[in-house]
Design an enzyme around this catalytic site. Sequence first.
Site, PDB file in Angstrom:
ATOM      1  N   VAL A  71      17.275  -6.244 -14.867  1.00  0.00           N
ATOM      2  CA  VAL A  71      16.692  -5.887 -16.146  1.00  0.00           C
ATOM      3  C   VAL A  71      17.459  -6.568 -17.286  1.00  0.00           C
ATOM      4  O   VAL A  71      18.684  -6.650 -17.274  1.00  0.00           O
ATOM      5  CB  VAL A  71      16.677  -4.348 -16.327  1.00  0.00           C
ATOM      6  CG1 VAL A  71      18.088  -3.765 -16.368  1.00  0.00           C
ATOM      7  CG2 VAL A  71      15.887  -3.957 -17.554  1.00  0.00           C
ATOM      8  N   ASP A 128       5.066 -11.462 -12.572  1.00  0.00           N
ATOM      9  CA  ASP A 128       6.251 -10.964 -13.258  1.00  0.00           C
ATOM     10  C   ASP A 128       6.532  -9.577 -12.724  1.00  0.00           C
ATOM     11  O   ASP A 128       5.789  -8.630 -12.988  1.00  0.00           O
ATOM     12  CB  ASP A 128       6.003 -10.917 -14.772  1.00  0.00           C
ATOM     13  CG  ASP A 128       7.225 -10.409 -15.529  1.00  0.00           C
ATOM     14  OD1 ASP A 128       8.334 -10.877 -15.222  1.00  0.00           O
ATOM     15  OD2 ASP A 128       7.055  -9.561 -16.419  1.00  0.00           O
ATOM     16  N   ASP A 140      22.338 -20.509 -23.716  1.00  0.00           N
ATOM     17  CA  ASP A 140      22.720 -20.637 -25.123  1.00  0.00           C
ATOM     18  C   ASP A 140      23.813 -19.651 -25.507  1.00  0.00           C
ATOM     19  O   ASP A 140      24.597 -19.893 -26.427  1.00  0.00           O
ATOM     20  CB  ASP A 140      21.495 -20.451 -26.022  1.00  0.00           C
ATOM     21  CG  ASP A 140      20.683 -19.209 -25.664  1.00  0.00           C
ATOM     22  OD1 ASP A 140      20.653 -18.835 -24.473  1.00  0.00           O
ATOM     23  OD2 ASP A 140      20.090 -18.618 -26.578  1.00  0.00           O
ATOM     24  N   GLY A 163      -8.245  27.029  30.146  1.00  0.00           N
ATOM     25  CA  GLY A 163      -8.855  28.300  30.550  1.00  0.00           C
ATOM     26  C   GLY A 163     -10.331  28.205  30.805  1.00  0.00           C
ATOM     27  O   GLY A 163     -10.971  29.209  31.147  1.00  0.00           O
ATOM     28  N   LYS A 203     -11.516  24.376  34.665  1.00  0.00           N
ATOM     29  CA  LYS A 203     -11.548  23.004  35.208  1.00  0.00           C
ATOM     30  C   LYS A 203     -10.790  22.899  36.522  1.00  0.00           C
ATOM     31  O   LYS A 203     -11.320  22.378  37.519  1.00  0.00           O
ATOM     32  CB  LYS A 203     -10.946  22.025  34.182  1.00  0.00           C
ATOM     33  CG  LYS A 203     -11.655  21.985  32.845  1.00  0.00           C
ATOM     34  CD  LYS A 203     -11.046  20.961  31.903  1.00  0.00           C
ATOM     35  CE  LYS A 203      -9.580  21.246  31.590  1.00  0.00           C
ATOM     36  NZ  LYS A 203      -9.375  22.571  30.944  1.00  0.00           N
ATOM     37  N   SER A 245      -8.145  16.628  27.889  1.00  0.00           N
ATOM     38  CA  SER A 245      -8.530  15.347  27.272  1.00  0.00           C
ATOM     39  C   SER A 245      -9.331  15.581  25.994  1.00  0.00           C
ATOM     40  O   SER A 245     -10.538  15.325  25.961  1.00  0.00           O
ATOM     41  CB  SER A 245      -9.301  14.458  28.253  1.00  0.00           C
ATOM     42  OG  SER A 245     -10.345  15.154  28.895  1.00  0.00           O
TER      43      SER A 245
END
EC number: 2.7.1.25
Length: 641
Positions: free
Chosen positions: A31, A105, A163, A469, A472, A540
């Site tokens: 800065v 910038d 300068d 449950g 499956k 799944s």
Amino acid sequence: MSNTATALKAIPEVSVSHTASPMKIVVVGHVDHGKSTLVGRILNETGALPEGKVEYLREVCDKRGMPFEWAFVMDALQAERDQGITIDTAQIRFKTEARPYVIIDAPGHKEFLKNMVSGAASAEAAVLVIDAHEGVQEQSRRHGYLLHLLGLRQIAVAVNKMDLVNFSESRFEEVKAEIVAYLNSIGVEPTYVVPVAARSGANIATKSVETPWYQGPSVLGALDMFEPAKPATDLALRFPVQDVYKFDERRIIAGRIESGRLKVGDTLVFAPSGKMAKVATIETWGNVAAAVSAGAGQSVGITLDEQIFVERGNVASLEHHVPHQSHDLKARVFWLGRGPLKVGSRYKLKLATAEHVVDVVAIERVIDVEDLANHQGTEVARNAVAEVVFRGKSPIAHDSFIDNPRLGRFVLVEGYDIVGGGVIAEASSEDARNRSTHVTEVPHKVDAETRSIANGHRGGVVWLTGLSGAGKSTIAMEVERQLFLKGWQVTVLDGDNVRTGLCGDLGFSDADRAENIRRVGEVAHLFADAGMVVVTSFISPFRADREKVRAINPDAFHEVHVATGLNECERRDPKGLYKKARSGEISYFTGVSSAYEAPALPELTLATEGKSVDESVADLLRYIDKAFSLSAREQANGWGL
């Protein structure tokens, strides 16, 4: 002669097309070291400012009783003029005889570094501004490392405010030596170091008489000698998949071509799966005529000559120029999070259209930009930079940033916040080339038809999905027993059973669940290819994961929805899991703290409520017998062979 004419006269002759893409230059620095002043001067010297702009700004300054500053050309926001700092990035166009430019910038104040990252991310080259009087500051080093992190290799250092030191050659050499030593220490070789006085315009467009001891180019001369980036169309094809749409019988894979070109008939390899197919058509929006090719920057849809599973985040490439692929990524990271980045932390890494869950497995080097010390550590503080190793749950398709920035740059997300950004420092050797080029599938000498005839039935996958449950496992095990008694080649893959071996290293997050189903799906299809009927019992929960399993061999996959409602499953609760989930003992439990996506069009739905187990088993056995049994003609033809 005007300043503009002088500037253009001083620029070396370079033959380029005036339709060339502009080179993007980022201007960074501490800065108050004069970035905006430098940019304002460049715009003035190249005639890029609107007529009367400078006069207007001078008038505004006079009314406020303040001296005119070239920085006000860039500081467009009133708040910036009042505070005297640049808080946002600005992109301004200008051109020289050599080529057009977009100059960025970027803010130098420590609090606005996130904006600077955004500005610098797309740059091809950089100008780093250093105050000759103050010398190299902490932010100067930080910005220098950021340029290195972003992979920029063309960097001009402007030692400004000469300068204020009476254009002292010795002071210039001191500052030059300090910044060059630092940049070299992080692997950056600055292309040019130029002494300038932006306020007066010394060495901005032409060589200044105030620095007779300096023999290099002016700032504009340095920019014109930078090499433009290779056009994106000249790089290897990278086509990240944005989405897949279904129209009629077509599946259109849509996305933006980030680099390279593709055409109808090209063989594409999709990472990370390694699956291959040819481009059948290229679909473009708003055009009646069918396209035969497309290139970088175009958003297109494509169809393939065969149905393979493709999803968002996959990356298509040409067969002989595939991206690297690895679970581990070594990256340079600029950390912006409120809390520190730590070893063991988990983040979401976004790379092109893909999102990967990654863990921080190592912090190899943290850069202290104040004293240049390098050290190992277990965390990275805000606004710090580091070299970090991430590990993903699944392979990550990528390139090194130097080879292809389009697939070499990423962001890190925690929750909903972007907490870091970085580039891939080096591509891993665990890549897709090895998978797709050096792996050759070995064909079996016993084909599927012969196995079917010998077994008396076809092989395939019967995929039971439903809530915990739902029944499956009970149904699957009884179906296995009864098929075995009939002499069928059959086995069951059960969710709890595979978690003790094949998938014992996985947890229950969404990512781990997806990997669990991927592994089981591959194993199930291997058994099916061997002629067995494979009955699987997995919650799944995600539709996309089940579709991936189907895509391995769509003809052999049969999805069965064991459709038992949540209330009934929770009433049964055979393992006591719902009770634990409700009390908070189990995280990511489907139906309680994680979603379940029921099949849209399953091959069979088993509604178990109000039915006995035997009734559900009988329904499934009837389906399997119809789907997998051989007809009398098939058996006769087979034995006749």
